[in-house]
Write an enzyme that holds these catalytic residues in place. Structure first.
Site, mmCIF file in Angstrom:
data_model
loop_
_atom_site.group_PDB
_atom_site.id
_atom_site.type_symbol
_atom_site.label_atom_id
_atom_site.label_comp_id
_atom_site.label_asym_id
_atom_site.label_seq_id
_atom_site.Cartn_x
_atom_site.Cartn_y
_atom_site.Cartn_z
ATOM 1 N N GLN A 112 23.884 0.308 19.003
ATOM 2 C CA GLN A 112 23.204 0.323 20.364
ATOM 3 C C GLN A 112 23.647 1.622 21.143
ATOM 4 O OE1 GLN A 112 24.084 -3.985 21.681
ATOM 5 N NE2 GLN A 112 25.627 -3.541 20.091
ATOM 6 N N VAL A 142 23.902 5.363 22.306
ATOM 7 C CA VAL A 142 23.130 6.454 22.532
ATOM 8 C C VAL A 142 23.893 7.901 22.462
ATOM 9 C CG1 VAL A 142 21.473 5.297 23.676
ATOM 10 C CG2 VAL A 142 23.412 6.437 24.868
ATOM 11 N N GLY A 198 32.930 -3.346 18.161
ATOM 12 C CA GLY A 198 32.726 -2.992 19.411
ATOM 13 C C GLY A 198 31.800 -3.064 20.145
ATOM 14 N N THR A 199 31.178 -4.292 20.044
ATOM 15 C CA THR A 199 30.029 -4.741 20.931
ATOM 16 C C THR A 199 30.316 -6.051 21.656
ATOM 17 O OG1 THR A 199 27.652 -5.392 21.318
ATOM 18 C CG2 THR A 199 28.744 -5.690 19.241
ATOM 19 N N TYR A 259 22.691 10.315 34.093
ATOM 20 C CA TYR A 259 22.644 10.575 32.486
ATOM 21 C C TYR A 259 23.100 12.001 32.310
ATOM 22 C CZ TYR A 259 20.580 6.184 31.682
ATOM 23 O OH TYR A 259 20.390 4.944 31.265
ATOM 24 N N HIS A 274 18.808 1.639 20.805
ATOM 25 C CA HIS A 274 18.710 1.959 22.276
ATOM 26 C C HIS A 274 18.312 3.416 22.630
ATOM 27 C CE1 HIS A 274 20.993 -1.958 23.478
ATOM 28 N NE2 HIS A 274 19.871 -2.216 22.937
HETATM 29 P P1 OAD Z 1 29.829 -3.239 26.177
HETATM 30 O O1 OAD Z 1 30.284 -2.394 27.086
HETATM 31 O O2 OAD Z 1 28.687 -4.432 26.542
HETATM 32 O O3 OAD Z 1 30.953 -4.008 25.288
HETATM 33 C C1 OAD Z 1 31.633 -3.076 24.719
HETATM 34 C C2 OAD Z 1 32.660 -4.142 23.510
HETATM 35 O O4 OAD Z 1 33.744 -3.260 23.436
HETATM 36 C C3 OAD Z 1 33.324 -5.062 24.816
HETATM 37 O O5 OAD Z 1 33.072 -6.424 24.048
HETATM 38 C C4 OAD Z 1 35.143 -4.521 24.830
HETATM 39 O O6 OAD Z 1 35.880 -5.691 24.578
HETATM 40 C C5 OAD Z 1 35.135 -3.728 23.226
HETATM 41 N N1 OAD Z 1 35.914 -2.777 23.108
HETATM 42 C C6 OAD Z 1 36.612 -2.055 24.045
HETATM 43 N N2 OAD Z 1 37.426 -1.199 23.463
HETATM 44 C C7 OAD Z 1 37.212 -1.293 22.226
HETATM 45 C C8 OAD Z 1 37.783 -0.625 21.083
HETATM 46 N N3 OAD Z 1 38.625 0.315 21.161
HETATM 47 N N4 OAD Z 1 37.522 -1.127 19.837
HETATM 48 C C9 OAD Z 1 36.425 -2.047 19.799
HETATM 49 N N5 OAD Z 1 35.840 -2.604 20.778
HETATM 50 C C10 OAD Z 1 36.400 -2.237 21.843
HETATM 51 O O7 OAD Z 1 28.927 -2.284 25.139
HETATM 52 P P2 OAD Z 1 27.619 -2.874 24.116
HETATM 53 O O8 OAD Z 1 27.790 -4.154 23.351
HETATM 54 O O9 OAD Z 1 27.389 -1.653 23.364
HETATM 55 O O10 OAD Z 1 22.293 -0.578 26.679
HETATM 56 O O11 OAD Z 1 26.518 -3.095 25.208
HETATM 57 C C11 OAD Z 1 25.146 -3.383 24.899
HETATM 58 C C12 OAD Z 1 24.117 -2.322 25.678
HETATM 59 O O12 OAD Z 1 24.444 -2.695 26.898
HETATM 60 C C13 OAD Z 1 24.238 -0.867 25.556
HETATM 61 O O13 OAD Z 1 23.636 -0.361 24.465
HETATM 62 C C14 OAD Z 1 23.559 -0.638 26.870
HETATM 63 C C15 OAD Z 1 24.029 -1.582 27.724
HETATM 64 O O14 OAD Z 1 23.375 -1.924 28.808
HETATM 65 C C16 OAD Z 1 21.370 -0.030 27.281
HETATM 66 O O15 OAD Z 1 21.374 0.535 28.164
HETATM 67 C C17 OAD Z 1 19.756 -0.581 26.950
#
Ligand code: OAD
Length: 253
Positions: free
Chosen positions: A103, A105, A191-192, A69, A121
């Site tokens: 989501q 941080v 971006g999720t 971290y 989160h």
């Molecule tokens: P992820 O890493 O799971 O997903 C990121 C998404 O962003 C993917 O679907 C990529 O295709 C997309 N992506 C990549 N580059 C991009 C760009 N330039 N523009 C738009 N999209 C892009 O991240 P989260 O969905 O945020 O939780 O993950 C959710 C949670 O999983 C996080 O908050 C964290 C993690 O474990 C905790 O730590 C509790």
């Protein structure tokens, strides 16, 4: 993607919308140089979440988790908001009700100017004492003790103020996100990967409530098939284009 050609139906719904929820994930900060968790080059590709982002991992090896971290905090401190964060912040003045549910941080939405924001989160910018719950700046805590979690005056250990796997989401923030998602006219997911619950459930909730669902992600997600509009492009390109198209609508009528 400088000019966005919206269908007449999507334009009309954006023109008349009053309640908007923006739901963001790690992809929105990709163009600020921060890694995503999943997908190509994602953080979890090299590390197993249960080894680092759980209360059990922290109990077993606090120094290892703290160092990870601390490294992430350094990356966030050096990063700048990108055009996607800025466009998301700009749209706050367009709609009567507008909330960013993130989501992430990393605090980049706030630094870009977003005010009405829920952090589902937690935040990497603060550290919190495991025992007494008092908090301090993460940057100071890391500077004081880069290798292992510093101790609080009460004797407890500081940890990052983020939500780990197996922990509950902040109750009030999630309740407000739930309420806003169920009642919104437009739900914009940016971006999720939509794979981490219960946050991902907000997408389904908004869709069931009849919201216009817009997804911005270069890669498909489990929710892509529900999208009324899917922008398969990096957020830093898609969001400014979308914001410009929304600002060009005659919303005063
Ligand atoms: P992820 O890493 O799971 O997903 C990121 C998404 O962003 C993917 O679907 C990529 O295709 C997309 N992506 C990549 N580059 C991009 C760009 N330039 N523009 C738009 N999209 C892009 O991240 P989260 O969905 O945020 O939780 O993950 C959710 C949670 O999983 C996080 O908050 C964290 C993690 O474990 C905790 O730590 C509790």
């Amino acid at each position: 993607m400088e000019i966005l050609d919206l269908s007449r139906a999507v334009r009309e719904r954006l023109r008349t919308a009053s309640r908007v929820v923006v739901f963001s994930g790690a992809g929105v900060s990709r163009e600020s140089g921060l890694n995503t968790f999943r997908g190509t080059g994602g953080l979890w590709e090299r590390m197993r979440p249960e080894e680092l982002a759980t209360p059990e991992a922290f109990a077993a090896d606090p120094a290892k988790v703290w160092r990870w971290y601390a490294w992430r905090h350094g990356a966030v401190a050096a990063a700048q908001p990108n055009p996607a964060h800025v466009a998301i912040a700009r749209l706050e003045s367009v709609f009567p009700s507008y909330i960013v549910v993130t989501q992430n941080v990393d605090g980049l939405h706030q630094r870009a100017g977003s005010r009405n924001l829920l952090e589902l989160h937690g935040t990497l910018l603060r550290a919190v004492c495991e025992r007494c719950g008092c908090s301090r700046e993460m940057g100071e805590a890391v500077a004081e003790s880069p290798e292992r979690p510093p101790l609080c005056a009460c004797g407890g250990r500081f940890r990052p103020a983020v939500v780990w796997f197996g922990e509950a989401l902040p109750e009030e923030a999630f309740a407000r996100a739930h309420e806003a998602s169920a009642a919104c006219d437009v739900f914009l997911s940016v971006g999720t990967s939509g794979t981490v619950w219960p946050a991902a459930g907000l997408i389904e909730l908004a869709h069931q409530g009849g919201a216009l669902f817009i997804e911005v992600n270069p890669e498909p997600t489990p929710f892509s098939r529900l999208a009324d509009l899917r922008l398969a492009a990096p957020a830093g390109e898609a969001l400014p284009a979308l914001a410009a198209a929304i600002e060009a609508l005659d919303r005063g009528r």
